[in-house]
Write a protein that holds these residues in place. Structure first.
Motif, short mmCIF file in Angstrom:
data_model
loop_
_atom_site.label_atom_id
_atom_site.label_comp_id
_atom_site.label_asym_id
_atom_site.label_seq_id
_atom_site.Cartn_x
_atom_site.Cartn_y
_atom_site.Cartn_z
N SER A 74 3.28 68.05 -47.52
CA SER A 74 2.56 67.88 -46.27
C SER A 74 2.32 66.41 -45.99
O SER A 74 2.09 65.62 -46.91
N GLY A 75 2.39 66.06 -44.74
CA GLY A 75 2.13 64.68 -44.32
C GLY A 75 3.04 64.30 -43.16
O GLY A 75 4.25 64.54 -43.24
N GLU A 123 3.99 61.52 -42.38
CA GLU A 123 4.85 60.38 -42.71
C GLU A 123 6.15 60.80 -43.42
O GLU A 123 7.02 59.96 -43.65
N ASP A 170 0.28 67.02 -40.40
CA ASP A 170 -1.16 66.86 -40.62
C ASP A 170 -1.92 67.44 -39.43
O ASP A 170 -2.61 66.71 -38.70
N ALA A 186 -2.57 66.12 -48.70
CA ALA A 186 -3.59 66.67 -47.79
C ALA A 186 -4.69 67.46 -48.49
O ALA A 186 -5.19 68.45 -47.97
N ASP A 233 -6.69 65.44 -44.34
CA ASP A 233 -6.52 66.33 -45.50
C ASP A 233 -7.10 67.70 -45.19
O ASP A 233 -8.28 67.97 -45.45
MG MG Z 1 -1.29 63.07 -46.51
#
Ligand code: MG
Ligand code: AMP
Length: 406
Positions: free
Chosen positions: A188-189, A191, A231, A255, A262
């Motif tokens: 997860s993220g 980026e 996110d 997260a 998060d």
């Molecule tokens: Mg993250």
């Protein structure tokens, strides 16, 4: 979102994992032996027959009566032959011998086998060149390995190749084992980008997915990788709830800390259960263990080295407990090549290269790279050193616990 201000001790977290997983053990199935490799046995295996099933020869040679042999050379009449797999009712009388191959049933009357290399054949007679010191030489007795009715494998043990071959040797065609837990893996993220795509400013490649897929496969599981979680709380909720009703285990990374993005702890608190969140360990402190629908959820922090420490620390325990593995894995220890000092209270996991030195001693060389993002240091290492809770001054030569990952 309810905060979890107190960090749990590492051992207490392990106890919670075992307790929760024991209540959600996967069910069992009966599989043909060839498909049961690597599984955890759900029932004891009792020997239906003895091993060996009959007295037989351990060598190629001649079956004879020890009492017929003299001090020097003895010539015996060759009266018959007995080959493996063709049991015949043969008797060896006084002054006689029978040609025999390895694994062939012992003829009646014979109590010893003399190996072919210690004999010479001469016109229907066999000259025994050297007498074995006692009767019973080169003979395997019925039941000397396993007696019929003995318990040879226990529920909770992993079916290794050696154990599978033991079951096969007893004629056991199928085994009752625990089903493999199904696993969904999430990175997860916002980026994160798949390798193969180009990076926009601020983006990085997703490395944890490969790490987790590999670590889970090494446990014999067949993990399913889901598309990356953005996110976004709603999307995290939808994806995790979907997986929660379809898998036994969800492993996420990222997260799970206290940042604005998060979202995993809140989703679990709202739609499932949080069994613990935050453990006194370094790296990996924000690790969370929960339940969502029918799945257990292990939410690991995003830093690659934290993924390692939390997976090796908790993931293996969880996978073992879910599939009823009661046989403890061998604890491994090694001597430190260099000293380690720490002043904090948390249990620390340090990358190291473990090798066996010229004296046969297992040694652990800590990797000096600091920071839980240093993936190269993980690649150059093959184990984590477990530095115990509380301040520590471990001199070179101290014995430490290690978690190997290759
Ligand atoms: Mg993250
Ligand atoms: P987070 O736990 O989401 O705050 O992430 C902590 C750090 O780990 C950040 O620097 C993330 O960019 C990085 N990270 C999170 N997930 C991954 C991943 N799948 N692969 C590589 N780095 C990651």
């Amino acid at each position: 979102m309810t905060d979890f201000p107190t960090q749990l001790a590492f051992d207490d977290a392990i106890a919670i994992i075992r307790e929760v997983a024991a209540k959600h053990r996967v069910d069992t199935e009966t599989l043909p032996l060839s498909r049961a490799h690597g599984r955890i046995l759900a029932a004891d295996v009792v020997a239906p027959i003895a091993l060996p099933p009959f007295d037989n020869s351990a060598m190629d040679g001649f079956a004879l009566r020890h009492a017929d042999l003299g001090e020097g050379e003895t010539a015996l009449h060759l009266v018959d032959e007995q080959f493996a797999g063709r049991a015949r009712d043969i008797t060896v009388g006084e002054g006689e011998c029978v040609r025999i191959t390895t694994g062939a049933p012992m003829p009646t009357g014979a109590d010893t086998v003399v190996i072919k290399e210690n004999t010479r054949e001469d016109a229907g007679r066999v000259v025994i060149l050297a007498r074995p010191s006692a009767a019973g030489a080169n003979l395997r007795r019925a039941g000397e390995d396993v007696q019929a009715g003995e318990c040879v494998l226990q529920a909770g043990q992993r079916l290794t190749p050696a154990r599978a071959s033991l079951a096969a040797s007893l004629g056991v065609p199928s085994l009752t084992v625990f089903r493999r837990p199904t696993v969904a893996v999430f990175s997860s993220g916002d980026e994160l980008v798949e390798p193969g795509l180009s990076l926009a400013p601020g983006e990085i490649y997703d490395s944890n997915r490969e790490l987790l897929m590999g670590l889970l496969r090494a446990e014999g599981l067949e993990p399913t990788a889901w598309p990356r979680l953005p996110d976004d709380p709603r999307q995290v909720e939808i994806a995790l709830r979907d997986a929660g009703c379809a898998f036994d285990l969800i492993v996420t990374c990222g997260a799970v800390s206290a940042g604005e993005k998060d979202h995993i702890p809140a989703v679990l608190q709202q739609f499932g259960q949080v069994h613990f969140w935050k453990v006194r360990m370094k790296p990996g402190m924000p690790v969370l263990f929960g339940s969502l629908d029918q799945a257990r959820v292990l939410a690991l922090p995003g830093n690659p080295v934290s993924v390692f420490a939390t997976f090796l620390g908790f993931g293996r325990t969880l996978i073992d407990a879910l599939q009823g593995r009661s046989e403890a894995r061998d604890a491994e220890r090694a001597q430190l090549v260099a000293p380690i000092e720490k002043s904090h209270a948390r249990r620390e996991f340090q990358r190291a290269r473990v090798f066996c030195d010229e004296h046969g001693v297992l040694r652990a060389d800590p990797n000096p790279a600091v920071g839980s993002h240093r993936l190269r240091a993980v690649g150059e290492s093959n184990a984590l050193i477990v530095v115990p809770d509380g301040p520590q001054r471990l001199a070179a030569g101290s014995v430490v616990e290690i978690l190997r990952y290759v």
